[in-house]
Design a protein around this motif. Structure first.
Motif, PDB file in Angstrom:
ATOM      1  N   THR A   8      35.915  44.107  40.164  1.00 21.36           N
ATOM      2  CA  THR A   8      35.756  44.870  38.927  1.00 21.36           C
ATOM      3  C   THR A   8      35.026  46.185  39.181  1.00 21.36           C
ATOM      4  N   GLN A   9      33.985  46.150  39.980  1.00 23.71           N
ATOM      5  CA  GLN A   9      33.256  47.377  40.326  1.00 23.71           C
ATOM      6  C   GLN A   9      34.170  48.363  41.053  1.00 23.71           C
ATOM      7  N   TYR A  10      35.025  47.821  41.930  1.00 26.75           N
ATOM      8  CA  TYR A  10      35.927  48.680  42.707  1.00 26.75           C
ATOM      9  C   TYR A  10      36.937  49.397  41.806  1.00 26.75           C
ATOM     10  N   VAL A  11      37.592  48.644  40.894  1.00 26.74           N
ATOM     11  CA  VAL A  11      38.612  49.275  40.047  1.00 26.74           C
ATOM     12  C   VAL A  11      37.962  50.219  39.037  1.00 26.74           C
ATOM     13  N   THR A  12      36.728  49.939  38.653  1.00 27.12           N
ATOM     14  CA  THR A  12      36.019  50.846  37.749  1.00 27.12           C
ATOM     15  C   THR A  12      35.777  52.187  38.421  1.00 27.12           C
ATOM     16  N   LYS A  13      35.449  52.152  39.708  1.00 28.45           N
ATOM     17  CA  LYS A  13      35.234  53.393  40.462  1.00 28.45           C
ATOM     18  C   LYS A  13      36.533  54.183  40.613  1.00 28.45           C
ATOM     19  N   LEU A  14      37.668  53.478  40.694  1.00 29.60           N
ATOM     20  CA  LEU A  14      38.958  54.165  40.824  1.00 29.60           C
ATOM     21  C   LEU A  14      39.283  54.949  39.551  1.00 29.60           C
ATOM     22  N   GLY A  15      38.891  54.392  38.405  1.00 30.99           N
ATOM     23  CA  GLY A  15      39.098  55.084  37.141  1.00 30.99           C
ATOM     24  C   GLY A  15      40.553  55.132  36.714  1.00 30.99           C
ATOM     25  N   GLY A  16      40.827  55.896  35.677  1.00 30.22           N
ATOM     26  CA  GLY A  16      42.192  56.085  35.188  1.00 30.22           C
ATOM     27  C   GLY A  16      42.826  54.818  34.648  1.00 30.22           C
ATOM     28  N   ASP A  17      44.160  54.776  34.726  1.00 27.99           N
ATOM     29  CA  ASP A  17      44.899  53.617  34.222  1.00 27.99           C
ATOM     30  C   ASP A  17      44.590  52.361  35.022  1.00 27.99           C
ATOM     31  N   THR A  18      44.274  52.516  36.304  1.00 28.30           N
ATOM     32  CA  THR A  18      43.945  51.348  37.125  1.00 28.30           C
ATOM     33  C   THR A  18      42.716  50.646  36.572  1.00 28.30           C
ATOM     34  N   ALA A  19      41.689  51.422  36.236  1.00 26.74           N
ATOM     35  CA  ALA A  19      40.464  50.831  35.701  1.00 26.74           C
ATOM     36  C   ALA A  19      40.737  50.123  34.376  1.00 26.74           C
ATOM     37  N   GLU A  20      41.597  50.721  33.562  1.00 29.92           N
ATOM     38  CA  GLU A  20      41.881  50.132  32.253  1.00 29.92           C
ATOM     39  C   GLU A  20      42.728  48.874  32.363  1.00 29.92           C
ATOM     40  N   ILE A  21      43.853  48.958  33.087  1.00 31.65           N
ATOM     41  CA  ILE A  21      44.793  47.838  33.146  1.00 31.65           C
ATOM     42  C   ILE A  21      44.288  46.732  34.066  1.00 31.65           C
ATOM     43  N   MET A  22      43.892  47.110  35.273  1.00 32.82           N
ATOM     44  CA  MET A  22      43.400  46.116  36.212  1.00 32.82           C
ATOM     45  C   MET A  22      42.072  45.544  35.743  1.00 32.82           C
ATOM     46  N   GLY A  23      41.257  46.401  35.132  1.00 37.55           N
ATOM     47  CA  GLY A  23      39.978  45.926  34.616  1.00 37.55           C
ATOM     48  C   GLY A  23      40.163  44.848  33.563  1.00 37.55           C
ATOM     49  N   ASP A  24      41.153  45.016  32.689  1.00 35.61           N
ATOM     50  CA  ASP A  24      41.409  44.011  31.655  1.00 35.61           C
ATOM     51  C   ASP A  24      41.918  42.709  32.263  1.00 35.61           C
ATOM     52  N   LEU A  25      42.772  42.805  33.282  1.00 34.72           N
ATOM     53  CA  LEU A  25      43.265  41.600  33.954  1.00 34.72           C
ATOM     54  C   LEU A  25      42.113  40.814  34.585  1.00 34.72           C
ATOM     55  N   LEU A  26      41.158  41.532  35.155  1.00 32.53           N
ATOM     56  CA  LEU A  26      40.018  40.868  35.789  1.00 32.53           C
ATOM     57  C   LEU A  26      39.068  40.282  34.742  1.00 32.53           C
ATOM     58  N   LYS A  27      38.938  40.951  33.610  1.00 36.69           N
ATOM     59  CA  LYS A  27      38.104  40.399  32.530  1.00 36.69           C
ATOM     60  C   LYS A  27      38.682  39.070  32.043  1.00 36.69           C
ATOM     61  N   VAL A  28      39.995  39.027  31.902  1.00 44.03           N
ATOM     62  CA  VAL A  28      40.654  37.796  31.469  1.00 44.03           C
ATOM     63  C   VAL A  28      40.474  36.709  32.523  1.00 44.03           C
ATOM     64  N   ARG A  29      40.592  37.092  33.792  1.00 48.48           N
ATOM     65  CA  ARG A  29      40.383  36.116  34.879  1.00 48.48           C
ATOM     66  C   ARG A  29      38.956  35.579  34.839  1.00 48.48           C
ATOM     67  N   ALA A  30      37.987  36.449  34.597  1.00 48.19           N
ATOM     68  CA  ALA A  30      36.585  36.030  34.531  1.00 48.19           C
ATOM     69  C   ALA A  30      36.364  35.063  33.366  1.00 48.19           C
ATOM     70  N   ASP A  31      36.958  35.374  32.218  1.00 46.19           N
ATOM     71  CA  ASP A  31      36.806  34.507  31.051  1.00 46.19           C
ATOM     72  C   ASP A  31      37.439  33.137  31.291  1.00 46.19           C
ATOM     73  N   THR A  32      38.614  33.132  31.923  1.00 46.99           N
ATOM     74  CA  THR A  32      39.288  31.871  32.228  1.00 46.99           C
ATOM     75  C   THR A  32      38.407  31.003  33.114  1.00 46.99           C
ATOM     76  N   ASN A  33      37.783  31.623  34.123  1.00 47.35           N
ATOM     77  CA  ASN A  33      36.889  30.870  35.007  1.00 47.35           C
ATOM     78  C   ASN A  33      35.714  30.286  34.239  1.00 47.35           C
ATOM     79  N   ALA A  34      35.103  31.099  33.373  1.00 46.04           N
ATOM     80  CA  ALA A  34      33.938  30.640  32.619  1.00 46.04           C
ATOM     81  C   ALA A  34      34.298  29.460  31.717  1.00 46.04           C
ATOM     82  N   ILE A  35      35.464  29.543  31.049  1.00 43.94           N
ATOM     83  CA  ILE A  35      35.893  28.461  30.159  1.00 43.94           C
ATOM     84  C   ILE A  35      36.186  27.192  30.950  1.00 43.94           C
ATOM     85  N   ASN A  36      36.903  27.327  32.061  1.00 40.56           N
ATOM     86  CA  ASN A  36      37.247  26.155  32.867  1.00 40.56           C
ATOM     87  C   ASN A  36      36.018  25.519  33.505  1.00 40.56           C
TER      88      ASN A  36
END
Length: 276
Positions: free
Chosen positions: A101-129
């Motif tokens: 997440t830190q890496y894609v945030t540094k990249l910025g742009g659409d990568t930070a937005e799209i990839m960042g959201d995918l990683l947030k969802v992955r993090a939430d899935t882990n926390a719930i499971n």
């Protein structure tokens, strides 16, 4: 992690290597050396110092060993012997998600937005499971919920920080459902689990993931599409395994209960069509 588990159970190295995910393979000499270490505290310490430290997961192992030794008040050498292998796996995934997440945030742009959201969802899935799977285990004891279990939650995601803070106090499935009801994107998934329907909570997560991964292809000029491609291929593999198992077990009535990829019959596309 598969090789570490195999080392503890005494399974053969060739059998284990055949089951390893291709994306997680190191050099053959490295892979074969992992199960040769003694399954005790000294052996695991030597394994880290001589093998794992030079692999891509080395920094995450270092973070896990340091954090665990500080929390347990013991030496790094004793940590791996005292901690269950699944706890180690969950910890490494947590560090990887946070680092990615830190890496894609540094990249910025659409990568930070799209990839960042995918990683947030992955993090939430882990926390719930992690919360759901802790019920009936020592991790659900009051003292461990606010220490050991809490440390496994990634410090990113749509649930973080308020949601993960509430998950720390959850002790039953009903309480977990009450927390997830506050987050619309997860209340539906929990309702699938709570209703006792034929679809499992994992299936609901996979359907939600496939939708997000397919939508990643709608963007332009970002790197998230490569991650999405690999994850959708993994879903295709799960589908093939499911179909094969249904054939082998003569359960052909169940054969269509997989999560389609780029299909007009996908659940989320079907619901969108009805809405129109």
């Amino acid at each position: 992690m598969l090789l570490l588990k195999g080392a503890l159970s005494g399974r053969g190295i060739n059998e284990l290597l055949a089951q390893c995910h291709p994306l997680g393979m190191f050099k053959d000499s490295t892979m074969r050396s992992i199960p040769t270490f003694e399954p005790n505290a000294k052996g695991f310490a030597d394994l880290y110092q001589t093998v794992l430290v030079d692999t891509p997961v080395g920094p995450y192992f270092a973070m896990f060993l340091q954090e665990s030794s500080n929390a347990m008040g013991g030496e790094v050498r004793n940590v791996i012997e005292e901690v269950e292998i699944e706890i180690i796996k969950s910890s490494l995934i947590k560090y990887w998600i946070e680092d990615f997440t830190q890496y894609v945030t540094k990249l910025g742009g659409d990568t930070a937005e799209i990839m960042g959201d995918l990683l947030k969802v992955r993090a939430d899935t882990n926390a719930i499971n992690i919360t759901l799977n802790s019920f009936g285990t020592p991790l659900n004891e009051p003292a461990l919920r606010s220490s050991d279990r809490k440390r496994l939650y990634p410090a990113v995601g749509h649930l973080y920080p308020s949601g993960t803070s509430m998950l720390t106090d959850v002790s039953t499935e009903d309480e977990l459902g009450q927390v997830l009801a506050l987050f619309p994107q997860y209340s539906y998934i929990w309702n699938v689990h709570a209703s006792g329907a034929e679809k499992s909570i994992d299936d609901a997560f996979y359907e939600r993931d496939v939708e997000a991964l397919e939508l990643a292809f709608e963007g332009q000029m970002h790197f998230g599409v490569f991650y999405a491609y690999v994850k959708l291929k993994e879903q295709e593999i799960r589908n093939l395994v499911w179909i094969t198992e249904c054939i082998l077990q003569a359960q052909k009535d169940e054969i269509n209960k997989f999560v389609p990829v780029f299909s007009r019959h996908a659940p989320w596309r079907a619901s969108a069509s009805k809405a129109r």
